[in-house]
Scaffold this motif. Structure first.
Motif, PDB file in Angstrom:
ATOM      1  N   VAL A 178      45.930  32.782  41.247  1.00 45.16           N
ATOM      2  CA  VAL A 178      46.954  33.057  40.170  1.00 45.16           C
ATOM      3  C   VAL A 178      47.798  33.980  41.220  1.00 45.16           C
ATOM      4  CG1 VAL A 178      48.140  33.897  38.032  1.00 45.16           C
ATOM      5  CG2 VAL A 178      45.649  33.064  38.117  1.00 45.16           C
ATOM      6  N   GLY A 179      49.129  33.253  41.552  1.00 44.19           N
ATOM      7  CA  GLY A 179      50.045  33.985  42.529  1.00 44.19           C
ATOM      8  C   GLY A 179      49.773  33.328  43.862  1.00 44.19           C
ATOM      9  N   SER A 180      50.951  32.919  44.068  1.00 45.76           N
ATOM     10  CA  SER A 180      51.021  32.103  45.535  1.00 45.76           C
ATOM     11  C   SER A 180      51.918  32.824  46.729  1.00 45.76           C
ATOM     12  CB  SER A 180      51.659  30.546  45.263  1.00 45.76           C
ATOM     13  OG  SER A 180      52.852  30.388  44.672  1.00 45.76           O
ATOM     14  N   GLY A 181      51.899  34.144  46.514  1.00 45.05           N
ATOM     15  CA  GLY A 181      52.631  34.869  47.641  1.00 45.05           C
ATOM     16  C   GLY A 181      51.517  34.964  48.829  1.00 45.05           C
ATOM     17  N   PRO A 182      51.863  35.711  49.747  1.00 40.08           N
ATOM     18  CA  PRO A 182      50.843  35.672  51.104  1.00 40.08           C
ATOM     19  C   PRO A 182      49.109  35.986  50.634  1.00 40.08           C
ATOM     20  CG  PRO A 182      53.055  36.896  51.400  1.00 40.08           C
ATOM     21  CD  PRO A 182      53.029  36.714  50.146  1.00 40.08           C
ATOM     22  N   ILE A 183      49.085  37.207  50.042  1.00 41.85           N
ATOM     23  CA  ILE A 183      47.711  37.461  49.604  1.00 41.85           C
ATOM     24  C   ILE A 183      46.977  36.294  48.796  1.00 41.85           C
ATOM     25  CG2 ILE A 183      46.290  38.981  48.263  1.00 41.85           C
ATOM     26  CD1 ILE A 183      47.835  40.077  50.677  1.00 41.85           C
ATOM     27  N   GLY A 184      47.933  35.771  47.891  1.00 43.48           N
ATOM     28  CA  GLY A 184      47.302  34.479  47.051  1.00 43.48           C
ATOM     29  C   GLY A 184      47.145  33.297  48.080  1.00 43.48           C
ATOM     30  N   MET A 185      47.892  32.875  49.007  1.00 41.91           N
ATOM     31  CA  MET A 185      47.776  31.841  50.052  1.00 41.91           C
ATOM     32  C   MET A 185      46.394  32.341  50.829  1.00 41.91           C
ATOM     33  SD  MET A 185      51.553  31.089  51.533  1.00 41.91           S
ATOM     34  CE  MET A 185      52.901  30.678  50.113  1.00 41.91           C
ATOM     35  N   SER A 186      46.287  33.656  51.282  1.00 38.19           N
ATOM     36  CA  SER A 186      45.212  34.044  51.938  1.00 38.19           C
ATOM     37  C   SER A 186      43.917  33.637  51.134  1.00 38.19           C
ATOM     38  CB  SER A 186      45.059  35.408  52.384  1.00 38.19           C
ATOM     39  OG  SER A 186      43.765  35.988  52.875  1.00 38.19           O
TER      40      SER A 186
END
Length: 336
Positions: free
Chosen positions: A165-173
């Motif tokens: 949940v959440g597709s910012g940089p950490i979510g992408m990681s």
């Protein structure tokens, strides 16, 4: 040396400072690249809850060794990344080997001045050689390690259905490292452009828009089972609370996000599902090593993640530009 200092919210200045003098056991690193993350933007905007100004930001760091103590295994000229978590080595967290949860942890660029400067002196144990890994990639290891740590905390394996949940940089990681473990990964967010990026570039298996019907759509997609592991990377209290409803019976919920507010959930639902709840804080040495291994194996599309770059001297203008949603920043890098 030159350093970029945030005097107060909204004000960055390039200043001259004395070169640092390494204390016993410290290495002197010439900083070459600084990754910019949400923490830096929050500091710049005055939204960080645990910070005193003025502050030199910067905790996603790569550079080259200038000087190193004898016996450290470091040598001048080596390309390195810097682990920005300065732990005490004495508290119960450190004694248990979870230095990322040190009771007295000090994070570079947050609790003390960081790496938006030409030189940085840090304990030699926090400086790690990366061989022929490019400086640009080495500066991205820290944020990727946070996602890798969250995936590890969730005990994710190849038979798991995972919701990030959440597709910012950490979510992408988290997507990258869950996929590296062979999991089937669904990503949920409100931003359809970011969702498309996770599918087209990172290999996400399914996408879910965080709309009112998301629970019903997730139930339909999983035959009513929902997800073996849910990883929240939103930094949003409402989203974190909502995430409990996507966890399968017997599943795990990992909160990589942290907010100042209380998080509440339905205790009957929590017990009915026998949910396991994990906090995921920072990263540990093996997470950093995992990032390097996956980079070397070609499983981390660093060039695609690295969307913006500029010089340290242009930092005051760049921060203003990069904060605009239309700028489309995923990961920005300052060069020295």
């Amino acid at each position: 040396m030159k350093a970029l200092i945030c005097d107060e919210p909204g004000r960055l200045r390039l200043v001259e400072r004395p070169d640092p003098v390494p204390a016993e056991g410290e290495a002197l690193v010439r900083i070459r690249r600084v990754g910019i993350c949400g923490t830096d933007f929050h500091i710049y905007q005055g939204k960080h809850p645990f910070l005193q100004y003025p502050r030199v930001m910067g905790h996603e760091l790569s550079g080259t060794v200038e000087r190193a103590p004898a016996g450290s295994g470091l040598a001048p000229g080596q390309t390195v990344y810097v682990v920005p978590y300065l732990s005490c080595g004495r508290c119960i967290g450190c004694r248990k080997g979870v230095t990322n949860a040190c009771q007295a942890i000090s994070v570079l660029g947050v609790h003390c001045d960081g790496g938006m400067a030409e030189l940085l002196s840090v304990p030699a144990g926090n400086v790690v050689p990366v061989g022929d890994t490019p400086l640009d990639d080495a500066a991205m290891i820290e944020f990727l390690a946070i996602g890798a740590h969250g995936v590890k905390r969730g005990g994710i394996g190849p038979d798991d259905r995972v919701l990030v949940v959440g597709s910012g940089p950490i979510g992408m990681s988290a997507v990258i490292f869950a996929k590296a473990r062979g999991a089937h990964v669904t990503v949920m967010d409100l931003r359809e452009d970011r969702l498309a990026f996770t599918r087209d570039t990172l290999g996400a298996d399914a996408l879910l828009v965080a709309e009112a019907e998301a629970e019903a759509k997730a139930a339909a997609a999983t035959g009513g089972d929902f997800f073996d592991c849910v990883i929240d990377c939103t930094g949003n209290r409402a989203a974190m609370q909502r995430g409990f409803g996507f966890v399968a019976h017997g599943g795990r919920y990992v909160l990589v996000s942290v907010v100042r507010d209380d998080i509440t959930f339905s205790d009957p639902e929590f017990h009915k599902r026998e949910t396991t709840l994990f906090a995921s804080r920072n990263a540990q040495p093996d997470d950093f090593a995992e990032v390097v291994r996956q980079m070397q194996a070609g499983r981390v599309p660093t060039a695609a993640l690295r969307t913006h770059r500029g010089a340290l001297s242009d930092g005051p203008d760049l921060f203003r530009d990069w904060l605009r949603p239309e700028a489309g920043v995923i990961k920005a890098i300052l060069e020295l």
